[in-house]
Each structure stands twice: as structure tokens, then as C-alpha cells.
Scaffold this active site. Structure first.
Site, PDB file in Angstrom:
ATOM      1  N   GLU A  82       6.352   6.102  -9.221  1.00  0.00           N
ATOM      2  CA  GLU A  82       4.959   5.688  -9.002  1.00  0.00           C
ATOM      3  C   GLU A  82       4.241   6.663  -8.085  1.00  0.00           C
ATOM      4  O   GLU A  82       3.097   7.058  -8.352  1.00  0.00           O
ATOM      5  CB  GLU A  82       4.913   4.298  -8.355  1.00  0.00           C
ATOM      6  N   LEU A 122     -10.213  -7.511 -13.005  1.00  0.00           N
ATOM      7  CA  LEU A 122     -11.600  -7.074 -12.873  1.00  0.00           C
ATOM      8  C   LEU A 122     -12.377  -7.497 -14.108  1.00  0.00           C
ATOM      9  O   LEU A 122     -11.906  -7.333 -15.242  1.00  0.00           O
ATOM     10  CB  LEU A 122     -11.647  -5.553 -12.714  1.00  0.00           C
ATOM     11  N   GLY A 143      -8.299  -6.173 -20.872  1.00  0.00           N
ATOM     12  CA  GLY A 143      -7.049  -6.899 -21.038  1.00  0.00           C
ATOM     13  C   GLY A 143      -6.127  -6.734 -19.836  1.00  0.00           C
ATOM     14  O   GLY A 143      -6.463  -6.064 -18.864  1.00  0.00           O
ATOM     15  N   VAL A 144      -4.953  -7.341 -19.939  1.00  0.00           N
ATOM     16  CA  VAL A 144      -3.971  -7.236 -18.857  1.00  0.00           C
ATOM     17  C   VAL A 144      -3.008  -6.091 -19.199  1.00  0.00           C
ATOM     18  O   VAL A 144      -2.161  -6.220 -20.084  1.00  0.00           O
ATOM     19  CB  VAL A 144      -3.198  -8.561 -18.674  1.00  0.00           C
ATOM     20  N   ASP A 184      -8.719  -1.566 -19.118  1.00  0.00           N
ATOM     21  CA  ASP A 184      -9.741  -2.204 -19.945  1.00  0.00           C
ATOM     22  C   ASP A 184      -9.748  -3.695 -19.602  1.00  0.00           C
ATOM     23  O   ASP A 184      -9.125  -4.102 -18.616  1.00  0.00           O
ATOM     24  CB  ASP A 184      -9.512  -1.904 -21.438  1.00  0.00           C
ATOM     25  N   HIS A 244       1.492   0.670 -13.111  1.00  0.00           N
ATOM     26  CA  HIS A 244       2.217  -0.548 -13.481  1.00  0.00           C
ATOM     27  C   HIS A 244       3.719  -0.235 -13.553  1.00  0.00           C
ATOM     28  O   HIS A 244       4.105   0.789 -14.144  1.00  0.00           O
ATOM     29  CB  HIS A 244       1.715  -1.062 -14.835  1.00  0.00           C
ATOM     30  N   GLY A 251       0.776  -1.230   0.000  1.00  0.00           N
ATOM     31  CA  GLY A 251       0.000   0.000   0.000  1.00  0.00           C
ATOM     32  C   GLY A 251       0.808   1.281   0.000  1.00  0.00           C
ATOM     33  O   GLY A 251       0.315   2.332   0.423  1.00  0.00           O
TER      34      GLY A 251
HETATM   35  C1  GRF Z   1       3.499  -1.295  -7.447  1.00  0.00           C
HETATM   36  O1  GRF Z   1       4.794  -1.585  -7.867  1.00  0.00           O
HETATM   37  C2  GRF Z   1       2.571  -1.136  -8.620  1.00  0.00           C
HETATM   38  O2  GRF Z   1       3.198  -0.614  -9.739  1.00  0.00           O
HETATM   39  C3  GRF Z   1       2.134  -2.561  -8.880  1.00  0.00           C
HETATM   40  O3  GRF Z   1       2.029  -3.141  -7.607  1.00  0.00           O
HETATM   41  C4  GRF Z   1       2.896  -2.479  -6.696  1.00  0.00           C
HETATM   42  C5  GRF Z   1       2.084  -2.051  -5.519  1.00  0.00           C
HETATM   43  O4  GRF Z   1       2.859  -1.545  -4.467  1.00  0.00           O
HETATM   44  N1  GRF Z   1       0.921  -2.579  -9.650  1.00  0.00           N
HETATM   45  P1  GRF Z   1       2.172  -0.911  -3.188  1.00  0.00           P
HETATM   46  O5  GRF Z   1       1.253  -1.947  -2.571  1.00  0.00           O
HETATM   47  O6  GRF Z   1       1.427   0.318  -3.622  1.00  0.00           O
HETATM   48  O7  GRF Z   1       3.300  -0.582  -2.262  1.00  0.00           O
END
Ligand code: GRF
Length: 206
Positions: A176, A95, A145-146, A143, A111, A16
Site C-alpha cells: 500500500e 462519498l 459504487g463500493v 466511482d 483497498h 493514517g
Molecule cells: C488500509 O488498509 C487501506 O487499504 C484501507 O484502510 C486502511 C487504512 O490504513 N482502505 P491507514 O489508516 O492508512 O493506516
């Protein structure tokens, strides 16, 4: 919460840190996190939500006859909480299409690769195995897809000496934690539009 705050839900499965970034930046400002749902019981992300008095719920696949039933219960709960944007932040379940239809053009994901390279699980390990020297992060619409939905924001980082997933992840985390809140801000102010001449391309106003 400010008058124009967008009600958002965040779906999690693990640590998280991206949820935390949202709680520390947009929450109570451009957006209000009104619900946090996890696919995993006891996910540390749930504690982060509870610490900010955000309602949480766990939707275990095992508690439902199939994924569609789990997603239906999830959608009903998110709608009841008033969510208008669903943010996947480390959510490790796919989903179903009926869920996505309940939140049209309003589900986004972060991602840890420069899509379309390395979709799906273990993106960082895939990139290391391929031998790339440029890594990155993508925030995109979801969407069916993955990791195939339209790209909203991307940022790259050169790591020619990277050898382990841990060091790549450490370099990607700050990207991120900047990009996901920025995408939420843009969505909240209605700044994201599909280019009419190329609907896969997202145009950012201003
Ligand atoms: C992140 O690296 C995100 O890109 C991926 O899952 C991870 C989640 O990390 N989809 P966190 O739980 O937010 O620390």
C-alpha cells in the site's frame, strides 16, 4: 513546494499510515498535501498531518442533516484549500455522487485486496475466509459504487501460510505504502488515461 507540485487532499478515518507514506514521499515534491479531512474525531491520522503543518478538519456525519450535506461541506473545504486530487486513505465513509462530480476523475482509493475480489469492509478477513493464497492491494479511481472504479495499480503477494488478518495486513502495508504514492505521482504527471477502446482500462504513459 516545487512549481509543478499537485495540490492533493487526503481523506482519513483512522491510523493514517498511508497518509504518512504520502507525507514521507510525494509531499513537497510531486504533490503537496494541502488538506487532510477525517470522518472520525481524534483519528491518529490527524496528528500525522498536524506534525507536518497540514491543515486538518473533521466532518462528522452527526453534525449534518444527511450525508449529502456533509459531503457538500467537505467538497467546499477541499476546493477552498485548492485540492485537485482527493486521495482516500482509510476513509471509512461513502462519498455521494455530487461530491464525485465536483472532482471528476480525480478521486482515488487504496483497498487491501485484488479487486474485484473482496470489495467493501473487512477485505482481508473476507479473503482469509475464502481461503485464498494470493493477497494484494489495489489503487483505483472512485466511482459511486463500493470499490468498483477503474483499477490504476495492483500488486499481489503470495501468502499460502497466512492465518490471521494481522499477518496479512503486515504483508500488505508495504505494498500500500508503495502503490498509493506511485499512483499520486502518475496522476500528478498526467500519466493516467482511460483507454478509448475500453474506458474502464487505465493506460499508464511511459
Ligand atoms: C488500509 O488498509 C487501506 O487499504 C484501507 O484502510 C486502511 C487504512 O490504513 N482502505 P491507514 O489508516 O492508512 O493506516
Amino acid at each position: 513546494m516545487s512549481a509543478e507540485s499537485l495540490p492533493i487532499a487526503v481523506l482519513v478515518s483512522g491510523t493514517g499510515t498511508n497518509l504518512q507514506a504520502l507525507l514521507d514521499t510525494v509531499h513537497g515534491r510531486e504533490a503537496q498535501v494541502v488538506a487532510v479531512a477525517s470522518s472520525v474525531a481524534g483519528a491518529p491520522a490527524l496528528e500525522r498531518a498536524a506534525a507536518r503543518d497540514v491543515p486538518t478538519e473533521v466532518f462528522l456525519r452527526a453534525d449534518y442533516p444527511d450525508c449529502a450535506a456533509r459531503d457538500e461541506a467537505l467538497a467546499v473545504w477541499l476546493h477552498a484549500r485548492g485540492a485537485r486530487l482527493v486521495v482516500l486513505a482509510g476513509y471509512m465513509a461513502l462519498l455521494s455522487e455530487p461530491f464525485l462530480q465536483r472532482f471528476p476523475s480525480a478521486v482515488i482509493n487504496v483497498h487491501p485486496s485484488l479487486l474485484p475480489a473482496f470489495p467493501g469492509l473487512h477485505a482481508i478477513e473476507q479473503a482469509l475466509a475464502y481461503g485464498v493464497t494470493v493477497f494484494g492491494v489495489t489503487v483505483h479511481f472512485v466511482d459511486a459504487g463500493v470499490d468498483t472504479g477503474s483499477v490504476i495499480l495492483q500488486r499481489a503477494v503470495e501468502l499460502p501460510g497466512a492465518r490471521t488478518p494481522e499477518e496479512v495486513l503486515a504483508a500488505l502495508r508495504p505494498l500500500e505504502h508503495a502503490l498509493l504514492p506511485e499512483a499520486v505521482r502518475l496522476f500528478a504527471r498526467g500519466a493516467l488515461h482511460a483507454d478509448p477502446e475500453h474506458p474502464r482500462r487505465i493506460v499508464v504513459d511511459g
